[in-house]
Design a protein around this motif. Structure first.
Motif, PDB file in Angstrom:
ATOM      1  N   TYR A 171     -81.422  16.562  29.953  1.00 42.17           N
ATOM      2  CA  TYR A 171     -80.711  15.675  29.038  1.00 42.17           C
ATOM      3  C   TYR A 171     -80.073  16.405  27.952  1.00 42.17           C
ATOM      4  N   PRO A 172     -78.728  16.076  27.910  1.00 37.35           N
ATOM      5  CA  PRO A 172     -78.131  16.876  26.743  1.00 37.35           C
ATOM      6  C   PRO A 172     -78.620  16.180  25.436  1.00 37.35           C
ATOM      7  N   SER A 173     -79.504  16.803  24.739  1.00 39.98           N
ATOM      8  CA  SER A 173     -79.970  16.086  23.621  1.00 39.98           C
ATOM      9  C   SER A 173     -78.841  16.464  22.412  1.00 39.98           C
ATOM     10  N   LYS A 174     -78.647  15.630  21.370  1.00 37.20           N
ATOM     11  CA  LYS A 174     -77.652  15.577  20.406  1.00 37.20           C
ATOM     12  C   LYS A 174     -78.393  15.197  19.155  1.00 37.20           C
ATOM     13  N   GLU A 175     -78.618  16.234  18.319  1.00 36.15           N
ATOM     14  CA  GLU A 175     -79.280  15.610  16.919  1.00 36.15           C
ATOM     15  C   GLU A 175     -78.109  14.680  16.105  1.00 36.15           C
TER      16      GLU A 175
ATOM     17  N   LYS B  20     -87.971  12.856  13.128  1.00 34.78           N
ATOM     18  CA  LYS B  20     -88.845  12.869  14.598  1.00 34.78           C
ATOM     19  C   LYS B  20     -87.944  12.411  15.748  1.00 34.78           C
ATOM     20  N   GLY B  21     -86.986  11.683  15.727  1.00 35.38           N
ATOM     21  CA  GLY B  21     -86.108  11.572  16.779  1.00 35.38           C
ATOM     22  C   GLY B  21     -85.381  12.895  17.255  1.00 35.38           C
TER      23      GLY B  21
ATOM     24  N   GLU C  28     -94.529   9.393  24.209  1.00 28.22           N
ATOM     25  CA  GLU C  28     -94.558   9.418  22.770  1.00 28.22           C
ATOM     26  C   GLU C  28     -93.257  10.185  22.211  1.00 28.22           C
ATOM     27  N   SER C  29     -92.782  10.976  23.123  1.00 22.87           N
ATOM     28  CA  SER C  29     -91.387  11.488  22.607  1.00 22.87           C
ATOM     29  C   SER C  29     -90.308  10.522  23.182  1.00 22.87           C
TER      30      SER C  29
END
Length: 333
Positions: A140-144, A180-181, A268-269
Motif C-alpha cells: 500500500y503506497p502510504s502517504k503521510e 498515529k495515523g 489496530e493499524s
C-alpha cells in the motif's frame, strides 16, 4: 446564473428535450449541486460540479481516472447510476460550469435509524464485489498527512468565526489522529483494489429492497481493508455517533463471506489509519472561513460539516476499545 436559462442551454446542447418543469435542487450534495430536470423526453439529474474544486490543477485528471474505473464497475454489473454519454464524453461544460447528466432514479438514501441487517448484507456483498474486480497483492503506497490545523484555528480566532469554538480545545485529539495515523498506515495489509471511497449511506439510493450506488467520482485504487472497515462503521451508526454493533458485525461478516481476503490482520493499524476525515475536516474549515469558497450557502454547509466531523473524532476515540474488541470476537468465531 439564471437557473432556467442555463438548464435550457443544457437541454438544447444535449438534445434532452424541452423543459416542462422548473429545475429543482435535490437535497444532499455536500460538495456538488444536484438538480432534478424534467423535459418532454424524460427525467434527469444534473450534477453541477463545484467550481472551486474544478479550479484545482488535478481535478480534470482525477475525474477522468474515476470515469475509467466506472466502466470496470459497469462491466461487472455493479448496481450504480452511471453518467450519460454525449458525443463520446461523460463530463460536459457550458460557460465554464462542468457537469454530469444521469437518468433519474426514484430511490432515496436511508436515515441511520432505517438501516437494517438486510441493508448491511447487501452493502457488504456489493463492496466485496467491487473489490474483487481487481484485487492486487501489493504494498500500500502510504502517504503521510500534513495539515496545520493550528493555522486554521488562529485564523478563525482573528476572524471571530464559530470555527474557533469548535476546534480550539480539540487540537490535541486531531493532532493525535494525524500522528498515529501516519505511523499506522505503514502497517496496512499489502492489498490494493478499486474502491468507491465514499459509499456511505448518503451515496446509496434504495427503492424498496433494490438499490443503486451513486457518486462514483471518488473511485480509485486504495486499500480494501480500510474501506471495508470505514463502511462497516458508517452503515452501523457511526455517522450519528451511536454504533449498532449487530449491524457492524453483519456488514463485516457478509463482506468476508464474499472475498478471499484474510480476516486475521492488524486491525489496530487499520483503526488508526482510518483518518480520511482529516481532509474532509480541512476542506470544510476552508469553506467555513471562505477560503476556496464564494457563497454563503456553501459556507453554512462547511460550518455544519465541521461540527459533525469534530463530534465524530471525539466519539471515535471513545469507541476504540469496543470496536477492536468486536473485531477480535468476529475473527475468533
Amino acid at each position: 446564473m439564471d437557473t432556467n436559462i442555463f438548464f435550457n442551454k443544457i437541454a438544447e446542447k444535449l438534445h434532452l428535450g424541452n423543459l416542462v418543469e422548473d429545475p429543482k435542487k435535490v437535497t444532499g450534495g455536500l460538495t456538488h449541486k444536484m438538480i432534478r430536470t424534467v423535459t418532454d423526453k424524460g427525467e434527469y439529474i444534473v450534477k453541477l460540479l463545484n467550481p472551486n474544486i474544478m479550479k484545482r490543477p488535478t481535478a480534470i485528471d482525477n475525474f477522468a481516472k474515476a470515469e475509467k474505473y466506472e466502466e470496470a464497475l459497469r462491466k461487472n454489473n455493479i448496481k450504480a447510476i452511471y453518467p450519460l454519454v454525449f458525443s463520446g464524453t461523460k463530463m460536459q461544460e457550458i460557460e465554464g460550469q462542468y457537469f454530469y447528466v444521469y437518468n433519474w432514479y426514484s430511490g432515496r438514501s436511508l436515515k441511520s435509524d432505517e438501516i437494517t441487517n438486510h441493508h448491511c448484507q447487501e452493502m457488504g456483498k456489493a463492496l466485496a464485489k467491487i473489490h474483487n474486480i481487481d484485487l492486487v497483492n501489493t504494498e500500500y503506497p502510504s502517504k503521510e498527512k500534513v495539515i496545520d490545523f493550528k493555522h486554521y484555528i488562529d485564523i478563525s480566532k482573528v476572524e471571530k468565526s464559530p470555527i474557533y469554538e469548535l476546534l480550539y480545545d480539540k487540537l490535541e485529539i486531531i493532532t493525535e489522529s494525524i500522528n498515529k495515523g501516519n505511523a499506522a498506515v505503514k502497517h496496512l495489509p499489502n492489498y490494493l483494489s478499486i474502491c468507491h471511497n465514499d459509499m456511505d449511506p448518503k451515496n446509496v439510493l434504495w427503492l424498496d429492497d433494490d438499490y443503486r450506488i451513486i457518486d462514483l467520482e471518488c473511485l480509485g485504487y486504495s486499500n480494501p481493508y480500510l474501506e471495508l472497515y470505514e463502511l462497516a462503521l458508517c452503515w452501523s451508526g457511526y455517522e450519528k455517533c451511536d454504533i449498532n454493533f449487530d449491524l457492524f458485525k453483519t456488514f463485516f461478516e457478509t463482506y468476508f463471506d464474499n472475498t478471499k481476503l484474510e480476516k486475521n490482520v492488524d486491525w489496530e493499524s487499520i483503526y488508526y489509519s482510518n483518518n480520511g476525515r482529516l481532509e474532509w475536516l480541512e476542506f470544510n474549515i476552508k469553506r467555513s472561513l471562505m477560503i476556496e469558497c464564494d457563497t454563503k450557502e456553501e459556507q453554512e454547509i462547511g460550518l455544519n460539516e465541521v461540527k459533525e466531523t469534530v463530534d465524530h473524532f471525539v466519539y471515535y476515540d471513545k469507541a476504540r476499545d469496543k470496536i477492536l474488541c468486536t473485531i477480535r470476537e468476529l475473527i475468533n468465531q
